[in-house]
Design a protein around this motif. Structure first.
Motif, PDB file in Angstrom:
ATOM      1  N   UNK A 135      35.196  35.790  37.825  1.00 23.00           N
ATOM      2  CA  UNK A 135      36.075  35.475  36.702  1.00 23.00           C
ATOM      3  C   UNK A 135      37.203  34.557  37.182  1.00 23.00           C
ATOM      4  N   UNK A 136      37.793  33.838  36.263  1.00 21.07           N
ATOM      5  CA  UNK A 136      38.818  32.838  36.615  1.00 21.07           C
ATOM      6  C   UNK A 136      39.909  33.416  37.499  1.00 21.07           C
ATOM      7  N   UNK A 137      40.526  34.515  37.066  1.00 22.92           N
ATOM      8  CA  UNK A 137      41.682  35.040  37.784  1.00 22.92           C
ATOM      9  C   UNK A 137      41.297  35.592  39.149  1.00 22.92           C
ATOM     10  N   UNK A 138      40.145  36.240  39.233  1.00 23.14           N
ATOM     11  CA  UNK A 138      39.712  36.747  40.534  1.00 23.14           C
ATOM     12  C   UNK A 138      39.428  35.603  41.495  1.00 23.14           C
ATOM     13  N   UNK A 139      38.826  34.540  40.981  1.00 20.97           N
ATOM     14  CA  UNK A 139      38.547  33.376  41.815  1.00 20.97           C
ATOM     15  C   UNK A 139      39.860  32.747  42.308  1.00 20.97           C
ATOM     16  N   UNK A 140      40.851  32.671  41.432  1.00 21.46           N
ATOM     17  CA  UNK A 140      42.146  32.097  41.845  1.00 21.46           C
ATOM     18  C   UNK A 140      42.773  32.926  42.966  1.00 21.46           C
ATOM     19  N   UNK A 141      42.775  34.261  42.782  1.00 19.18           N
ATOM     20  CA  UNK A 141      43.390  35.129  43.792  1.00 19.18           C
ATOM     21  C   UNK A 141      42.688  35.025  45.129  1.00 19.18           C
ATOM     22  N   UNK A 142      41.374  34.809  45.099  1.00 18.58           N
ATOM     23  CA  UNK A 142      40.619  34.727  46.346  1.00 18.58           C
ATOM     24  C   UNK A 142      40.735  33.357  47.001  1.00 18.58           C
TER      25      UNK A 142
ATOM     26  N   UNK B 214      31.384  19.896  38.415  1.00 15.62           N
ATOM     27  CA  UNK B 214      31.617  20.272  39.808  1.00 15.62           C
ATOM     28  C   UNK B 214      31.268  21.731  40.036  1.00 15.62           C
ATOM     29  N   UNK B 215      31.594  22.578  39.062  1.00 11.35           N
ATOM     30  CA  UNK B 215      31.222  23.986  39.076  1.00 11.35           C
ATOM     31  C   UNK B 215      30.575  24.317  37.730  1.00 11.35           C
ATOM     32  N   UNK B 216      29.984  25.503  37.643  1.00 12.23           N
ATOM     33  CA  UNK B 216      29.313  25.904  36.408  1.00 12.23           C
ATOM     34  C   UNK B 216      29.916  27.195  35.890  1.00 12.23           C
ATOM     35  N   UNK B 217      29.723  27.437  34.596  1.00 12.25           N
ATOM     36  CA  UNK B 217      30.254  28.629  33.947  1.00 12.25           C
ATOM     37  C   UNK B 217      29.144  29.277  33.120  1.00 12.25           C
ATOM     38  N   UNK B 218      28.904  30.558  33.391  1.00 14.52           N
ATOM     39  CA  UNK B 218      27.985  31.335  32.581  1.00 14.52           C
ATOM     40  C   UNK B 218      28.756  32.493  31.988  1.00 14.52           C
ATOM     41  N   UNK B 219      28.901  32.488  30.666  1.00 14.45           N
ATOM     42  CA  UNK B 219      29.757  33.488  30.042  1.00 14.45           C
ATOM     43  C   UNK B 219      31.179  33.271  30.492  1.00 14.45           C
ATOM     44  N   UNK B 220      31.761  34.264  31.136  1.00 10.78           N
ATOM     45  CA  UNK B 220      33.121  34.138  31.666  1.00 10.78           C
ATOM     46  C   UNK B 220      33.130  34.091  33.187  1.00 10.78           C
ATOM     47  N   UNK B 221      31.981  33.819  33.786  1.00  8.77           N
ATOM     48  CA  UNK B 221      31.876  33.820  35.243  1.00  8.77           C
ATOM     49  C   UNK B 221      31.648  32.405  35.771  1.00  8.77           C
ATOM     50  N   UNK B 222      32.487  32.011  36.728  1.00 12.07           N
ATOM     51  CA  UNK B 222      32.368  30.711  37.378  1.00 12.07           C
ATOM     52  C   UNK B 222      31.443  30.864  38.581  1.00 12.07           C
TER      53      UNK B 222
END
Length: 651
Positions: free
Chosen positions: A458-465, A487-495
């Motif tokens: 998810x967006x926020x988890x990816x940012x924190x990591x 550059x990246x892909x999105x399925x549902x709410x998952x990058x």
């Protein structure tokens, strides 16, 4: 052109201004009675070229040094006045320090009262003063021996001062700023303020802001350089009559600024400079009085690169103010000790929104050195090269008092990306864009290796990591742009990385092909996990794990424990919601229940699921008593969800 006097009490500053202009700058009855200047005085004189030179006469008594510092704001030229019979005195040195630390561009010296001493004494005092001035930023300056009583040398000094020309920088601040040093009422007109224009220009009819009070007003009339005018600009003192504010709302010390400048701060990073003749060292954590224009506030000084700083030294410092000030990049400040007896240092503002964490790291000093550049475009290019993420151009334009459009035009050839975060325009240089992309890609690649059955992050988890130091809203805007660019892909709410796909095992695929039709056949009331398990002759745990795995890829949506809806069914229900909102402006539990032909409880569960994923937003309003619910309905929040391919779904 604004020329300001400086010097010890009773060295003849006011008399010299009167001899040069014909105007006695002492305006208060107490000043005239006591023969000393208490407040700022002003005098104006026309020159042969048709321009008007303004003089600011400052008090020389040590009790009024704060008033002198206020008068130095906006000076284009300093006139250091030293009496030949006294020579250098404590307030002479103090005033010279302030002129030096505030960055007054030029300086001349007037040796007064030469009729009271012999020529040898005049030469000795002149040499002493010039040697002392030579140790400051001003270096070599011209000295003029004068006597107001005999008029000796007055004409030569007047000719030199009236011939001065205001240098026009090729790059200057964009928007209007004026430090208010007087406030009074003009009968029949309104509230009047006076001060020196230090940036931009102002015209009759313009809207302005009182920076500290946060109030807006309109310019009713202007008096510039002692003449009625339609506008005023840098290098002029002016009086401005305002409409839209009361006199009680306007205070001496506030700043009158253009409506574009709305930033205030209680923390700034500065370059601290201690005079060569400072009496003592300054220690980390010291409490000081900070002067900015006519404002005086208490502040704490935090030295960033050393524990103390002494005479003639410079250091990086963070200043924490006891109340907000409207500061701009490269503003000049004066710091005095807490008892207001000594001028300790000057400070040049570099960053009006500095970090607290990491403020003493070497890389932070590199940023501050970049901000020391005189040209804003050069400084911003340096910041872009060092940034780990997008740079907020809107903030920096306001902090630097520059037009964001003009800055963007100059920076554009070096930009990799431009983004919009609400009202803020963000920019990225090539290096920052490359580094940010690589950090996010490396994080996703590592996650896909460790958790191949997960669809992504998810967006926020990816940012924190990946980039925890980057603001969440800025990261979301940047990442959304990268997803749109492929550059990246999105399925549902998952990058996830492009090409990454959660694969079902052989047995899972067989079970999915048998279970999905059962969910689809149930339409708006699909079977629960236990029922599906019975239908396909599998265990509940096998079906539950499979459905949860597919929910992570957005093939299914989980409403409550063990109840899942296929994406196709969710899309059909989303179409119905869009249709109902289009007809009625909203969707309620009742009309949604009736449209689907299901129970009220299930309708609520479905609508709450759409609230969670962001298709709808629930609005509840209470009656007049504040207890009974008057309205409870949904409106569309993101109408694009569940429409077309899931790759198009935005977070």
């Amino acid at each position: 052109m604004i020329i300001g006097t400086a010097g010890h009490i009773d060295h003849g500053k006011t008399s010299l201004v009167e001899a040069l202009t014909g105007v006695n700058a002492d305006r208060l009855p107490e000043e005239k009675a006591r023969g000393i200047t208490i407040d700022l005085g002003f005098a104006y004189a026309p020159t042969a070229s048709g321009s008007v030179v303004g003089f600011v006469d400052v008090p020389g008594h040590e009790k009024f040094v704060h008033t002198m510092a206020a008068g130095a704001i906006g000076m284009d030229h300093g006139l250091l006045v030293v009496a030949a019979d006294d020579g250098l005195m404590p307030q002479t040195r103090e005033h010279l320090r302030i002129l030096d630390l505030l960055g007054v561009p030029q300086l001349s010296v007037a040796i007064t009262k030469i009729d009271l001493v012999d020529a040898q004494r005049v030469q000795a005092v002149t040499r002493e003063v010039l040697d002392h001035v030579g140790l400051t930023r001003f270096g070599e300056v011209e000295a003029y021996p004068v006597s107001v009583r005999t008029q000796a040398g007055v004409a030569a000094l007047q000719a030199a001062l009236f011939a001065l020309r205001l240098s026009q920088p090729s790059e200057a601040p964009s928007y209007f700023r004026l430090a208010i040093d007087r406030v009074f009422v003009v009968k029949g007109m309104g509230v009047a303020v006076t001060g020196a224009v230090i940036a931009g220009r102002i015209a009759v009819g313009d809207r302005v802001r009182l920076a500290h009070a946060g109030l807006e007003a309109r310019v009713r009339s202007i008096h510039a350089q002692n003449q009625s005018a339609q506008q005023a600009t840098v290098g002029e003192r002016c009086g401005i009559v305002l409409s839209g504010v009361d006199v009680e709302q306007v205070t001496r010390g506030d700043w009158l600024v253009g409506p574009e400048l709305d930033l205030q701060t209680v923390r700034v990073d500065c370059l601290l400079s201690v005079p060569h003749d400072a009496e003592r060292v300054i220690k980390d954590g010291e409490l000081v009085l900070l002067h900015h224009g006519c404002q005086q506030v208490s502040a704490r000084l935090i030295l960033l690169d050393r524990g103390q700083i002494g005479a003639g030294q410079e250091a990086w410092a963070q200043i924490v103010l006891d109340r907000p000030l409207a500061l701009c990049w490269q503003d000049r400040l004066v710091l005095r000790d807490a008892s207001a007896r000594h001028t300790l240092a000057g400070a040049q503002v570099m960053d009006i929104a500095p970090p607290v964490r990491g403020r003493k790291k070497p890389e932070r000093f590199d940023v501050l050195a970049t901000l020391q550049q005189a040209d804003p475009v050069t400084a911003l290019l340096g910041l872009m090269d060092r940034a780990r993420g997008p740079l907020d151009l809107t903030h920096w334009a306001a902090a630097m008092n520059r037009s964001a459009e003009l800055l963007l035009r100059a920076l554009e050839p070096r930009l990799a990306l431009q983004l919009q975060d609400g009202a803020h325009q963000l920019i990225l240089g090539m290096e920052a864009q490359s580094g940010l992309t690589e950090r996010v890609r490396a994080c996703l690649d590592a996650f896909h290796i460790s958790d191949p059955d997960e669809p992504g992050l998810a967006f926020e988890r990816l940012r924190r990591m990946a980039v925890p130091d980057l603001q969440a809203s800025v990261f979301k805007v940047w990442l959304t742009a990268q997803i749109s660019a492929g550059t990246f892909a999105l399925t549902g709410s998952f990058v996830h990385a492009v090409g990454h796909k959660v694969e079902l095992s052989g047995p899972e695929r067989i079970l999915w092909e048998r279970a999905l039709p059962k969910l689809l056949d149930g339409e708006f009331d699909p079977p629960w996990v236990r029922d599906v398990a019975l239908m396909v002759s599998a265990s509940e745990e096998e079906v539950r794990l499979l459905f949860k795995k597919q929910a992570r890829t957005s093939a299914l949506t989980q409403l409550v424990k063990d109840l899942f809806y296929p994406d196709a069914t969710m899309s059909r229900m989303a179409d119905m919601i869009r249709e109902t909102v289009g007809e009625q402006g909203f969707v309620s539990v009742i009309n949604f229940r009736d449209k689907l032909g299901i129970g009220r409880k299930r309708a609520i569960q479905i609508l709450e699921a759409f609230d969670r994923v962001g298709l709808t937003r629930r609005l509840v309003s209470l009656g007049r008593t504040g207890r009974a619910v008057e309205k409870d309905h949904r409106i569309l929040r993101n109408a694009a969800l569940f429409r077309g391919a899931q790759q198009d779904v935005q977070p």
